[in-house]
Design a protein around this motif. Structure first.
Motif, PDB file in Angstrom:
ATOM      1  N   SER A  33       0.815  -1.222   0.000  1.00 18.29           N
ATOM      2  CA  SER A  33       0.000   0.000   0.000  1.00 18.29           C
ATOM      3  C   SER A  33       0.845   1.268   0.000  1.00 18.29           C
ATOM      4  CB  SER A  33      -0.927   0.010   1.226  1.00 18.29           C
ATOM      5  OG  SER A  33      -0.176  -0.020   2.426  1.00 18.29           O
ATOM      6  N   ARG A 151     -13.342  -4.382   2.795  1.00 18.60           N
ATOM      7  CA  ARG A 151     -13.254  -3.483   1.637  1.00 18.60           C
ATOM      8  C   ARG A 151     -14.638  -3.205   1.072  1.00 18.60           C
ATOM      9  NH1 ARG A 151      -8.094  -2.799  -0.283  1.00 18.60           N
ATOM     10  NH2 ARG A 151      -6.539  -4.310   0.417  1.00 18.60           N
ATOM     11  N   THR A 184     -10.386   1.341  -3.299  1.00 21.03           N
ATOM     12  CA  THR A 184      -9.054   1.949  -3.295  1.00 21.03           C
ATOM     13  C   THR A 184      -8.307   1.724  -4.602  1.00 21.03           C
ATOM     14  OG1 THR A 184      -7.864   0.018  -2.426  1.00 21.03           O
ATOM     15  CG2 THR A 184      -8.938   1.475  -0.821  1.00 21.03           C
TER      16      THR A 184
END
Length: 299
Positions: A33, A151, A184
């Motif tokens: 990330s 998520r 994301t």
């Protein structure tokens, strides 16, 4: 509910030829990330037949099949030692996911250190179907969203393909999921092709009673998600614990030896040095792979 039951009946009728419908998904993911520019790609397969489905890496399947065939050849030849050669293209995605019809019982299969785990999923995706539509490849698709595994996901499904299934653990829409992406942008799966293949049953590699191959074979340990989280946490804290325990079994008749080469080509045979090197590399790898597809499972 009647519509869903009708779709499942249609799904069952598709399999009259006893073949497997294989769908190819291009999986793009960002393992770290903190380094969003490093986007990995893997070709994933979703095999669907009348009993259920399996989602897995194409490269890992090929590498495992080749390695298994090589090991069987060595065992039949009665080799005094077994040589395992790691293929260059052995797959970046090691897990696989199965679903059993008609209730879509879902299992996640993975390895932690020397052990293989079978983790039963205790939640199902709860979808919100939206009116937006668009063309995904050659298919007319409709949008849906869900929160799952830590998520937020957006899916595009098509009723052109009457399978209530999809990649990873996702299912339950009135058509096959042809595209899936998290909010994301770290994980996305897009259908890029499909074909029918002959159904086959995977045969387990039969090893002599005194032989155990680390990272291959072995019975899956079925656990709940909470139990798996404990296993994962223990592994992160002490990555070489299982390996050290195997070495300690020497007194019980198990003979374990190590031969590892450093990047500079130096061979390491001292177990303590092997473990130190292994722990260092594992912890470095875990730091670079901090963006799991299902973060709730790796808390």
């Amino acid at each position: 509910m009647k519509n869903i039951n009708l779709l499942f009946l249609l799904l069952v009728s598709i399999f009259t030829t006893a073949q497997t419908n294989r769908f190819f998904y291009e999986y793009k993911f960002i393992p770290d990330s903190t380094n969003k520019a490093d986007v990995k790609k893997e070709m994933m397969l979703l095999d669907i037949d009348k009993t259920g489905s399996k989602y897995y890496s194409h490269d890992k399947f090929v590498a495992d099949s080749t390695q298994k065939a090589d090991l069987e050849k060595q065992l039949k030849a009665g080799a005094g030692s077994i040589n395992i050669t790691k293929r260059e293209k052995s797959g970046q995605v090691s897990y696989n996911v199965t679903k059993q019809y008609p209730d879509f019982t879902t299992y996640y299969f993975t390895r932690v250190s020397t052990d293989a785990y079978k983790v039963k999923e205790d939640k199902k995706p709860e979808w919100k179907i939206l009116p937006e539509k668009q063309k995904i490849g050659e298919y007319n698709a409709q949008k849906a969203t869900t929160n799952f595994g830590g998520r937020t996901w957006t899916a595009w499904f098509t009723t052109d393909l009457l399978f209530q299934d999809g990649p990873y653990k996702f299912y339950g829409l009135p058509g096959l999921i042809v595209k899936l992406e998290d909010s994301t942008g770290s994980h996305s799966m897009t259908l890029v092709g499909n074909k029918k293949v002959n159904s086959s049953t995977e045969k387990e590699l039969e090893l002599p009673g005194n032989v155990r191959l680390i990272g291959m074979g072995g019975k899956d340990i079925e656990v709940t998600k909470d139990q798996f989280r404990k296993v994962w946490k223990a592994y992160v804290n002490d990555p070489t614990k299982n390996m050290r325990e195997m070495m300690m079994k020497n007194g019980n008749g198990t003979n374990v030896s190590f031969k590892v080469k450093n990047p500079d080509g130096r061979e390491i045979t001292d177990p303590n040095e092997v473990f130190r090197d292994m722990e260092k590399k594992t912890k470095e790898n875990l730091k670079k792979n901090n963006n799991q597809i299902e973060p709730d499972l790796f808390k």
